[in-house]
Scaffold this motif. Structure first.
Motif, PDB file in Angstrom:
ATOM      1  N   ASN A 260       3.037  65.788 115.649  1.00  0.00           N
ATOM      2  CA  ASN A 260       2.072  66.508 116.499  1.00  0.00           C
ATOM      3  C   ASN A 260       0.868  66.988 115.686  1.00  0.00           C
ATOM      4  N   ARG A 261       1.128  67.486 114.471  1.00  0.00           N
ATOM      5  CA  ARG A 261       0.017  67.935 113.626  1.00  0.00           C
ATOM      6  C   ARG A 261      -0.882  66.756 113.244  1.00  0.00           C
ATOM      7  N   MET A 262      -0.262  65.608 112.915  1.00  0.00           N
ATOM      8  CA  MET A 262      -1.064  64.434 112.545  1.00  0.00           C
ATOM      9  C   MET A 262      -1.885  63.928 113.720  1.00  0.00           C
ATOM     10  N   ILE A 263      -1.303  63.953 114.907  1.00  0.00           N
ATOM     11  CA  ILE A 263      -2.036  63.502 116.092  1.00  0.00           C
ATOM     12  C   ILE A 263      -3.228  64.415 116.365  1.00  0.00           C
ATOM     13  N   GLN A 264      -3.068  65.712 116.114  1.00  0.00           N
ATOM     14  CA  GLN A 264      -4.190  66.636 116.299  1.00  0.00           C
ATOM     15  C   GLN A 264      -5.330  66.341 115.325  1.00  0.00           C
ATOM     16  N   ASP A 265      -4.984  65.895 114.101  1.00  0.00           N
ATOM     17  CA  ASP A 265      -6.005  65.607 113.099  1.00  0.00           C
ATOM     18  C   ASP A 265      -6.557  64.182 113.228  1.00  0.00           C
ATOM     19  N   LEU A 266      -5.898  63.340 114.004  1.00  0.00           N
ATOM     20  CA  LEU A 266      -6.268  61.929 114.068  1.00  0.00           C
ATOM     21  C   LEU A 266      -7.714  61.689 114.557  1.00  0.00           C
ATOM     22  N   ASP A 291     -14.751  63.798  97.419  1.00  0.00           N
ATOM     23  CA  ASP A 291     -15.058  62.868  96.335  1.00  0.00           C
ATOM     24  C   ASP A 291     -14.489  61.489  96.614  1.00  0.00           C
ATOM     25  N   ALA A 292     -13.463  61.439  97.460  1.00  0.00           N
ATOM     26  CA  ALA A 292     -12.837  60.154  97.787  1.00  0.00           C
ATOM     27  C   ALA A 292     -12.249  60.251  99.179  1.00  0.00           C
ATOM     28  N   PRO A 293     -12.012  59.117  99.825  1.00  0.00           N
ATOM     29  CA  PRO A 293     -11.350  59.149 101.133  1.00  0.00           C
ATOM     30  C   PRO A 293      -9.995  59.839 101.037  1.00  0.00           C
ATOM     31  N   THR A 294      -9.648  60.565 102.096  1.00  0.00           N
ATOM     32  CA  THR A 294      -8.427  61.382 102.091  1.00  0.00           C
ATOM     33  C   THR A 294      -7.503  60.947 103.224  1.00  0.00           C
ATOM     34  N   VAL A 295      -6.200  60.981 102.918  1.00  0.00           N
ATOM     35  CA  VAL A 295      -5.188  60.648 103.917  1.00  0.00           C
ATOM     36  C   VAL A 295      -4.970  61.871 104.801  1.00  0.00           C
ATOM     37  N   ILE A 296      -5.145  61.725 106.110  1.00  0.00           N
ATOM     38  CA  ILE A 296      -4.937  62.851 107.027  1.00  0.00           C
ATOM     39  C   ILE A 296      -3.746  62.626 107.956  1.00  0.00           C
ATOM     40  N   ALA A 297      -3.198  61.403 107.976  1.00  0.00           N
ATOM     41  CA  ALA A 297      -2.032  61.127 108.816  1.00  0.00           C
ATOM     42  C   ALA A 297      -1.378  59.851 108.300  1.00  0.00           C
ATOM     43  N   MET A 298      -0.065  59.788 108.408  1.00  0.00           N
ATOM     44  CA  MET A 298       0.660  58.580 108.038  1.00  0.00           C
ATOM     45  C   MET A 298       2.013  58.573 108.734  1.00  0.00           C
ATOM     46  N   GLY A 299       2.534  57.387 108.960  1.00  0.00           N
ATOM     47  CA  GLY A 299       3.822  57.291 109.616  1.00  0.00           C
ATOM     48  C   GLY A 299       4.438  55.928 109.416  1.00  0.00           C
ATOM     49  N   MET A 300       5.729  55.848 109.716  1.00  0.00           N
ATOM     50  CA  MET A 300       6.454  54.595 109.588  1.00  0.00           C
ATOM     51  C   MET A 300       7.238  54.359 110.871  1.00  0.00           C
ATOM     52  N   GLN A 303       6.697  56.600 114.224  1.00  0.00           N
ATOM     53  CA  GLN A 303       5.493  57.403 114.022  1.00  0.00           C
ATOM     54  C   GLN A 303       4.257  56.508 113.889  1.00  0.00           C
ATOM     55  N   ALA A 304       4.429  55.360 113.226  1.00  0.00           N
ATOM     56  CA  ALA A 304       3.303  54.425 113.114  1.00  0.00           C
ATOM     57  C   ALA A 304       2.866  53.931 114.484  1.00  0.00           C
ATOM     58  N   LEU A 305       3.847  53.638 115.336  1.00  0.00           N
ATOM     59  CA  LEU A 305       3.523  53.190 116.696  1.00  0.00           C
ATOM     60  C   LEU A 305       2.774  54.271 117.464  1.00  0.00           C
ATOM     61  N   LYS A 306       3.224  55.535 117.359  1.00  0.00           N
ATOM     62  CA  LYS A 306       2.547  56.622 118.061  1.00  0.00           C
ATOM     63  C   LYS A 306       1.128  56.815 117.543  1.00  0.00           C
ATOM     64  N   LEU A 307       0.948  56.680 116.227  1.00  0.00           N
ATOM     65  CA  LEU A 307      -0.394  56.829 115.666  1.00  0.00           C
ATOM     66  C   LEU A 307      -1.313  55.719 116.163  1.00  0.00           C
ATOM     67  N   ARG A 308      -0.798  54.484 116.308  1.00  0.00           N
ATOM     68  CA  ARG A 308      -1.607  53.386 116.842  1.00  0.00           C
ATOM     69  C   ARG A 308      -2.024  53.676 118.290  1.00  0.00           C
ATOM     70  N   GLU A 309      -1.073  54.162 119.081  1.00  0.00           N
ATOM     71  CA  GLU A 309      -1.385  54.462 120.479  1.00  0.00           C
ATOM     72  C   GLU A 309      -2.454  55.545 120.581  1.00  0.00           C
ATOM     73  N   LYS A 310      -2.313  56.609 119.797  1.00  0.00           N
ATOM     74  CA  LYS A 310      -3.281  57.700 119.851  1.00  0.00           C
ATOM     75  C   LYS A 310      -4.628  57.283 119.268  1.00  0.00           C
ATOM     76  N   ALA A 311      -4.594  56.403 118.259  1.00  0.00           N
ATOM     77  CA  ALA A 311      -5.862  55.932 117.686  1.00  0.00           C
ATOM     78  C   ALA A 311      -6.669  55.158 118.722  1.00  0.00           C
ATOM     79  N   LYS A 312      -5.995  54.335 119.513  1.00  0.00           N
ATOM     80  CA  LYS A 312      -6.685  53.622 120.587  1.00  0.00           C
ATOM     81  C   LYS A 312      -7.249  54.605 121.614  1.00  0.00           C
ATOM     82  N   TYR A 314      -8.153  57.695 121.047  1.00  0.00           N
ATOM     83  CA  TYR A 314      -9.261  58.464 120.467  1.00  0.00           C
ATOM     84  C   TYR A 314     -10.384  57.555 119.951  1.00  0.00           C
ATOM     85  N   ASN A 315     -10.298  56.250 120.224  1.00  0.00           N
ATOM     86  CA  ASN A 315     -11.325  55.295 119.772  1.00  0.00           C
ATOM     87  C   ASN A 315     -11.483  55.277 118.252  1.00  0.00           C
TER      88      ASN A 315
END
Length: 367
Positions: A260-266, A291-300, A303-312, A314-315
């Motif tokens: 849920n926290r990662m989805i909020q930051d996505l 200074d460099a790109p930062t990881v704000i969410a990750m999953g396997m 969780q990876a599937l949910k992040l893909r769905e939410k990424a679509k 949120y465009n």
């Protein structure tokens, strides 16, 4: 030991395993420790012998003064209602002064005798009233138990040994004992004090030997008493580690909260790099703050599937790069910057994303 014997021990509940530190700590809280009553007794008697050795002359003078006071000030004085309380108070004060050193030494050495066995112990639970302590059946079992027979044998042996030692000392000094009636009071008191010291010292040394042997026996009995069965070990491990079902529910709840926290930051992400289905890593880059790109969410997997769905939803641009997604997931955590060795691959993807997003913005502005 065969597998069948191990299984039989497990199901029979036979206590064959040594107690764990947790079990020992629980027993200690209940006041259950390996201790021998002979150790403080030996310490007290030995301390009394030391008092007689170092304060023998003082004791002789105080005892003579005590009896002098009784025979001269008490017996030869006309007792009245007025002077009796005064004489009794003086008598008790003199008696207390004589007894005080041995009394103090007895307390100190008695505490020391227990301290050397099990250290400092405060166990209020051990003094709580329990109904089983007044159970006549349990009491009868204790009276006629093997432990009671051992204690009886030990007491008889102690009396025999101490009586024999005292008899040998008195027999060795029989001429001095028989001649006490012909000596002046001071000399006879000195002889009695010397014999008493020898008797105390000899008996205390004997008790020390008996106390060491008894402590070893008590320690053996205590270790046998607190042994655990294999089922006890299993239950204790479950208690310490937690019920697996409850632990799994807690982990599941933690995973859900993390998702849920990662989805909020996505929505802040510039790109979601996928495996495509096993791994997903969302990156954010703000050249003014980072200074460099930062990881704000990750999953396997899920969780990876949910992040893909939410990424679509949120465009957020999704880019499939199997080795990069796997490497980012393995080498970073949420909030970490991208490792230097992955800068090149990540820069290419971000440039591609910015180029696509720029074209999309231009297409939207074109009528």
């Amino acid at each position: 030991m065969t597998r069948l014997q191990l299984d039989l021990q497990f199901f029979s509940g036979e206590k064959t395993e040594k107690a764990t530190p947790q079990k020992r700590q629980e027993s200690r809280k209940k006041g259950q420790v390996a201790k021998s009553q002979e150790v403080p007794a030996a310490f007290i008697l030995f301390g009394s012998a030391l008092v007689l050795y170092f304060l023998g002359g003082w004791y002789l003078e105080r005892v003579l003064m005590f009896f002098q006071f009784i025979y001269q000030d008490v017996f030869l004085t006309t007792l009245t209602v007025q002077n009796v309380p005064e004489l009794m108070n003086e008598l008790f004060v003199d008696l207390a002064i004589v007894v005080a050193p041995i009394f103090v030494i007895a307390i100190v050495f008695g505490i020391g005798g227990n301290f050397v066995q099990f250290g400092f112990l405060f166990a209020p639970e051990a003094v709580l009233a329990k109904l089983e302590r007044i159970d006549p059946i349990s009491g009868a079992k204790r009276i006629f138990s093997l432990r009671a027979l051992v204690e009886l044998f030990k007491s008889i042996a102690k009396v025999v040994v101490i009586s024999t030692a005292a008899g040998v000392i008195l027999w060795t000094n029989k001429e001095q004992v028989m001649g006490l009636s012909h000596l002046p009071v001071r000399q006879s008191a000195a002889v009695i004090g010397q014999l008493t010291f020898e008797l105390f010292l000899t008996v205390s040394l004997i008790l020390v030997v008996l106390a060491i042997a008894d402590y070893m026996y008590q320690k053996y009995e205590f270790e046998k008493q607190i042994r655990m069965s294999k089922q006890d070990l299993k239950d204790e491990f479950k208690k310490m580690e937690g019920d697996p079902l409850i632990k799994s529910k807690i982990k599941e709840k933690q995973r859900q909260m993390s998702l849920n926290r990662m989805i909020q930051d996505l929505p802040r992400a510039d790109v979601l790099i996928t495996n495509p289905t096993h791994f997903a890593v969302a990156l954010e880059y703000n050249d003014a703050k980072m200074d460099a790109p930062t990881v704000i969410a990750m999953g396997m997997d899920f969780q990876a599937l949910k992040l893909r769905e939410k990424a679509k939803e949120y465009n957020v641009t999704i880019v499939e790069n199997k080795p990069l997604a796997r490497a980012l997931y393995a080498q970073t955590d949420i909030g970490d910057p991208v490792p230097e060795e992955l800068f090149g691959a990540v820069a290419e993807i971000l440039a591609y994303v910015y180029r696509i997003n720029g074209k999309m913005k231009e297409e939207r502005r074109t009528p």
